[in-house]
Design an enzyme around this catalytic site. Sequence first.
Site: not given
Length: 320
Positions: A162, A188
Amino acid sequence: MNAESRLTTPFHSHATATEVIDGVDLTGRRAVVTGGASGIGTETVRALALAGAEVIVATRRPETAEPLVRELAAAPGAGSVRAEALDLSDIDSALAFAQAWRGPLDILVANAGIMALPTRQVSAEGWELQLATNFLGHFALAGALHPALRESGSARVVVVSSGAHLNSPFDFDDPHFERRPYDAWAAYGQSKTADVLLAVGARRWADDGITANAVAPGIILTNLQRHLDDDAMRSFGVMDDAGNLTPLPHYKDPAQGAATSVLLAASPLVKGVTGRYFEDNQEASVLSDGADRSGRVAAHALDPQAADRLWDYAAEAVRR
């Protein structure tokens, strides 16, 4: 990496998974897609199967993949699709999945993930849950499947990362937020940096005919956002006052979001390419100070020394 060495393809940012492998025949090839029962995972499975591959959907709840299995069973020319249980937050589950595998494995798409858990949660081993699920589980799975990947002779590993990795180098001193304050997005982002470093570290498998690359799929509204509350979604501008989702113009749909994963998994355009990071169907350039962050990769995620250090850390962590 200089601009001249970056790999480019003819596909635009919103090409679909089917478009990027149009004309590619995957008959006889075998693929595993983690998290393939929803979101971009489903579109990855669909594209690979429709190109003729045999695809195993590896998911915590195999029954959720049954509609997709039935759909593709009825699709002319599609490869066989089945679902098997895999819980990436449980290393024993990942190892059991790999131990049950028989024969070569041509494609492994490490797609499953969780995002922005609002409070610190840990796995049975005491690992921060995003790092455990997004990275350590996939590391254990890929390592245990290495003999099957090697048997293929030309296997590809695709690790879904990501753009969130840009903000979070891997913290080797406190990877599980045991001492530093927990931050959902930092956790994350760190897990997604680890995913890129997994692909970089896998260069050690090149002599086995295995390539590995990481991908940022773009922004897609899927179950990945399930841990975000309505206020967060409104702050991102993708939910109206009535609670309706309203994707922004640059957002992708799942078929578009899966495209770069499928490109790396199957396209002849990236044959032999390994240890790189792709976004919008192109290899990303390294982010420099003041540059637009879109389509960029952080230097800390491509650092081969960090990749080797992380590989050693993860190998010891998942050892049984």
